[in-house]
Design a protein around this motif. Structure first.
Motif, PDB file in Angstrom:
ATOM      1  N   LEU A 132     -44.288 136.214   9.372  1.00  0.00           N
ATOM      2  CA  LEU A 132     -44.866 135.648   8.757  1.00  0.00           C
ATOM      3  C   LEU A 132     -46.070 135.097   8.447  1.00  0.00           C
ATOM      4  CD1 LEU A 132     -40.613 134.197   9.212  1.00  0.00           C
ATOM      5  CD2 LEU A 132     -41.403 135.079   6.735  1.00  0.00           C
ATOM      6  N   ILE A 133     -46.946 135.780   7.791  1.00  0.00           N
ATOM      7  CA  ILE A 133     -48.249 135.666   7.688  1.00  0.00           C
ATOM      8  C   ILE A 133     -48.703 134.176   7.489  1.00  0.00           C
ATOM      9  CG2 ILE A 133     -50.445 135.956   7.396  1.00  0.00           C
ATOM     10  CD1 ILE A 133     -47.359 138.152   8.048  1.00  0.00           C
ATOM     11  N   THR A 134     -48.962 133.292   8.087  1.00  0.00           N
ATOM     12  CA  THR A 134     -49.582 131.901   7.689  1.00  0.00           C
ATOM     13  C   THR A 134     -50.957 131.614   8.012  1.00  0.00           C
ATOM     14  OG1 THR A 134     -50.056 130.934   9.971  1.00  0.00           O
ATOM     15  CG2 THR A 134     -47.352 130.708   8.150  1.00  0.00           C
ATOM     16  N   THR A 135     -51.420 130.975   8.817  1.00  0.00           N
ATOM     17  CA  THR A 135     -53.278 131.116   9.283  1.00  0.00           C
ATOM     18  C   THR A 135     -53.742 130.145   9.920  1.00  0.00           C
ATOM     19  OG1 THR A 135     -54.783 130.397   7.784  1.00  0.00           O
ATOM     20  CG2 THR A 135     -52.943 129.111   7.341  1.00  0.00           C
ATOM     21  N   ASP A 136     -55.039 130.462  10.166  1.00  0.00           N
ATOM     22  CA  ASP A 136     -55.682 129.859  11.364  1.00  0.00           C
ATOM     23  C   ASP A 136     -55.761 127.855  11.289  1.00  0.00           C
ATOM     24  OD1 ASP A 136     -57.455 130.058  10.035  1.00  0.00           O
ATOM     25  OD2 ASP A 136     -59.368 130.490  11.216  1.00  0.00           O
ATOM     26  N   LYS A 137     -55.425 128.015  10.165  1.00  0.00           N
ATOM     27  CA  LYS A 137     -55.836 126.313   9.636  1.00  0.00           C
ATOM     28  C   LYS A 137     -54.435 125.480  10.013  1.00  0.00           C
ATOM     29  CE  LYS A 137     -59.799 128.184   6.480  1.00  0.00           C
ATOM     30  NZ  LYS A 137     -60.181 129.514   7.204  1.00  0.00           N
ATOM     31  N   VAL A 138     -53.545 126.113  10.289  1.00  0.00           N
ATOM     32  CA  VAL A 138     -52.081 125.351  10.249  1.00  0.00           C
ATOM     33  C   VAL A 138     -52.538 124.178  10.584  1.00  0.00           C
ATOM     34  CG1 VAL A 138     -50.668 127.467   9.864  1.00  0.00           C
ATOM     35  CG2 VAL A 138     -51.205 127.151  11.840  1.00  0.00           C
ATOM     36  N   TYR A 139     -53.726 124.468  12.137  1.00  0.00           N
ATOM     37  CA  TYR A 139     -53.390 123.382  13.454  1.00  0.00           C
ATOM     38  C   TYR A 139     -54.014 122.303  12.783  1.00  0.00           C
ATOM     39  CZ  TYR A 139     -52.434 127.170  15.893  1.00  0.00           C
ATOM     40  OH  TYR A 139     -52.364 128.678  16.481  1.00  0.00           O
ATOM     41  N   GLU A 140     -53.675 120.689  13.310  1.00  0.00           N
ATOM     42  CA  GLU A 140     -54.632 119.960  12.698  1.00  0.00           C
ATOM     43  C   GLU A 140     -55.683 119.695  13.566  1.00  0.00           C
ATOM     44  OE1 GLU A 140     -55.074 116.213  12.190  1.00  0.00           O
ATOM     45  OE2 GLU A 140     -53.543 117.121  11.261  1.00  0.00           O
ATOM     46  N   ASN A 141     -56.954 119.955  13.197  1.00  0.00           N
ATOM     47  CA  ASN A 141     -58.478 120.565  13.422  1.00  0.00           C
ATOM     48  C   ASN A 141     -58.913 119.309  13.444  1.00  0.00           C
ATOM     49  OD1 ASN A 141     -60.426 121.784  13.970  1.00  0.00           O
ATOM     50  ND2 ASN A 141     -60.984 122.388  11.703  1.00  0.00           N
ATOM     51  N   LYS A 142     -59.399 119.149  14.776  1.00  0.00           N
ATOM     52  CA  LYS A 142     -60.308 117.684  15.111  1.00  0.00           C
ATOM     53  C   LYS A 142     -61.516 118.600  15.653  1.00  0.00           C
ATOM     54  CE  LYS A 142     -56.429 116.847  18.359  1.00  0.00           C
ATOM     55  NZ  LYS A 142     -55.983 115.582  17.053  1.00  0.00           N
ATOM     56  N   GLU A 143     -62.336 119.763  15.217  1.00  0.00           N
ATOM     57  CA  GLU A 143     -63.583 120.334  14.837  1.00  0.00           C
ATOM     58  C   GLU A 143     -64.306 120.228  16.263  1.00  0.00           C
ATOM     59  OE1 GLU A 143     -66.261 120.253  11.429  1.00  0.00           O
ATOM     60  OE2 GLU A 143     -64.090 119.452  10.014  1.00  0.00           O
ATOM     61  N   TRP A 144     -63.706 120.700  17.282  1.00  0.00           N
ATOM     62  CA  TRP A 144     -64.253 120.131  18.775  1.00  0.00           C
ATOM     63  C   TRP A 144     -64.304 122.125  19.023  1.00  0.00           C
ATOM     64  CZ3 TRP A 144     -59.178 117.725  21.074  1.00  0.00           C
ATOM     65  CH2 TRP A 144     -58.280 118.364  20.839  1.00  0.00           C
ATOM     66  N   VAL A 145     -65.389 122.189  19.867  1.00  0.00           N
ATOM     67  CA  VAL A 145     -65.222 123.288  20.394  1.00  0.00           C
ATOM     68  C   VAL A 145     -63.953 123.660  21.486  1.00  0.00           C
ATOM     69  CG1 VAL A 145     -67.627 122.152  20.978  1.00  0.00           C
ATOM     70  CG2 VAL A 145     -66.341 122.548  22.806  1.00  0.00           C
ATOM     71  N   TYR A 146     -62.807 123.309  21.401  1.00  0.00           N
ATOM     72  CA  TYR A 146     -61.581 123.690  22.616  1.00  0.00           C
ATOM     73  C   TYR A 146     -61.145 124.992  21.000  1.00  0.00           C
ATOM     74  CZ  TYR A 146     -63.226 120.302  25.503  1.00  0.00           C
ATOM     75  OH  TYR A 146     -63.493 119.336  26.501  1.00  0.00           O
ATOM     76  N   PRO A 147     -60.429 125.940  21.630  1.00  0.00           N
ATOM     77  CA  PRO A 147     -60.030 127.225  20.945  1.00  0.00           C
ATOM     78  C   PRO A 147     -58.154 126.585  20.718  1.00  0.00           C
ATOM     79  CG  PRO A 147     -60.300 128.030  22.747  1.00  0.00           C
ATOM     80  CD  PRO A 147     -60.917 126.740  22.630  1.00  0.00           C
ATOM     81  N   TYR A 148     -58.075 126.698  19.722  1.00  0.00           N
ATOM     82  CA  TYR A 148     -56.285 126.412  19.542  1.00  0.00           C
ATOM     83  C   TYR A 148     -55.711 127.634  19.961  1.00  0.00           C
ATOM     84  CZ  TYR A 148     -58.283 122.114  16.828  1.00  0.00           C
ATOM     85  OH  TYR A 148     -59.105 121.353  16.410  1.00  0.00           O
TER      86      TYR A 148
END
Length: 366
Positions: A132-148
């Motif tokens: 089931l395909i979702t997206t990388d945008k599912v994360y609570e994006n804190k717009e930091w430099v660390y990858p999720y």
């Protein structure tokens, strides 16, 4: 990515593919057909004759069911009639800006549509691997430099992102409630979700996406309007995540208990670049054009920075991105330029790009 392994998995197998008329779905359909799979597609009708599905003759590559993923009975009827060995669920409302115009419809398609697929799977009385395909945008994006990572908190500012995070919750709930690995012998279903984004490639004509916007401007000789020039994205060619989905499905078929859960697919660490860099590279490959950066006010929120950690796919699946972002842009704009010039058959050119990816063939650009 070797064709032989994937062909051994998918040849003569039944694959149910939702969203098969869309941008990613049309590429996936061609990949599956080239691997010898028997495909049933389930999606809305393509919007224009320029859609990739029409350009590659999609109706000849599958049994095409034109229906809405929000129609629970239609989804169930198609799945149970087809009796698939694999399901790849790509059908979605995929646009951030459109989700601001149609928020409830976005949630209905992306979250409830996913539940409809899983309800049909519950009634399927045979083994099946479900991706089931979702997206990388599912994360609570804190717009930091660390990858999720796959274990990080889900969230979503805009309706699109939130709807896909909801889809992840739906998947998790169904997996634990109905498809738990501890009772696999009873249900015989392997369930996984995949998270990828900022996918580029030929045949995407969607509104308010950077590559189609660039190409539309270049085709008529107008400057490209760049909304968010400093936004950093993990650009990847469409074949990269699709290859990951196919590899994941193959691994799930081999060991249904070991490869469920969530998976990130994206570029290598550090291979992220601003939108402005992508535009400059695209104009270079096209051979002409210009762009401007107007000051836009009262625009809907879009994330400025997002990175994915793909360590899990690298280590546990053995999946590795083949192209860096510059190569992805080159192959993408090369496709549109070929189509625009009309000298080379675009279906043959598309199949060359697929063959190059699957078989490590010499690049069509050399």
């Amino acid at each position: 990515m070797k064709r032989e392994f994937l062909q051994q998995t998918y040849q003569n197998k039944k694959v149910f593919l939702t969203g098969h008329t869309g941008f990613k779905g049309s590429w996936m359909l061609q990949m599956l057909h080239s691997l010898g799979a028997d495909v049933m597609g389930f999606a809305l009708a393509p919007e224009t004759d320029e859609d990739m599905y029409h350009l590659v003759g999609g109706d000849a590559l599958c049994e095409s069911v034109i229906a809405d993923i929000r129609d629970k009975e239609a989804v169930e009827e198609a799945v149970l009639r087809f009796q698939p060995d694999f399901i790849f669920h790509l059908a979605a409302q995929p646009l951030v800006r459109l989700s601001y115009e149609f928020p409830s419809e976005t949630f209905a398609v992306n979250a409830i549509g996913t539940a409809h697929v899983l309800d049909a799977v519950r009634k399927l009385e045979k083994p099946c691997a479900v991706v089931l395909i979702t997206t990388d945008k599912v994360y609570e994006n804190k717009e930091w430099v660390y990858p999720y990572r796959e274990t990080d908190q889900l969230g979503g500012y805009d309706p699109y992102s939130a709807s896909k995070a909801c889809a992840e919750l739906v998947i998790s709930s169904y997996t634990r409630s109905f498809f738990h690995t501890e009772v696999y012998d009873q249900h015989r279903k392997a369930i996984a979700s995949t998270r990828a984004g900022n996918v580029i490639g030929g045949g995407d004509w969607a509104k308010d996406r950077i590559i189609p916007d660039i190409v539309r401007a270049l085709r008529v000789g107008e400057p490209v309007t760049v909304r968010n020039p400093n936004a950093v994205r993990p650009w990847q060619h469409v074949l990269e995540p699709l290859g990951g989905y196919l590899l994941l499905g193959a691994k799930m078929a081999e060991d249904p208990k070991a490869f469920g859960g969530a998976w990130n697919f994206g570029p290598q660490a550090g291979d992220n670049s601003p939108v402005e860099d992508l535009v400059q590279k695209a104009l270079q490959v096209w051979g002409s054009g210009s762009y401007d950066k107007p000051e836009l006010k009262n625009q809907p929120h879009e994330a400025g920075l997002l990175k994915l950690d793909i360590s899990k796919a690298l280590v546990e699946l053995g999946w590795t991105p083949k192209y860096n972002s510059a190569q992805a842009i080159e192959r993408t704009i090369g496709w549109y330029k070929t189509y625009h010039e009309g000298i080379t058959d675009i279906k043959a050119f598309t199949l060359e790009q697929i063959a190059e990816y699957l078989e490590d063939k010499q690049s069509v650009y050399l």
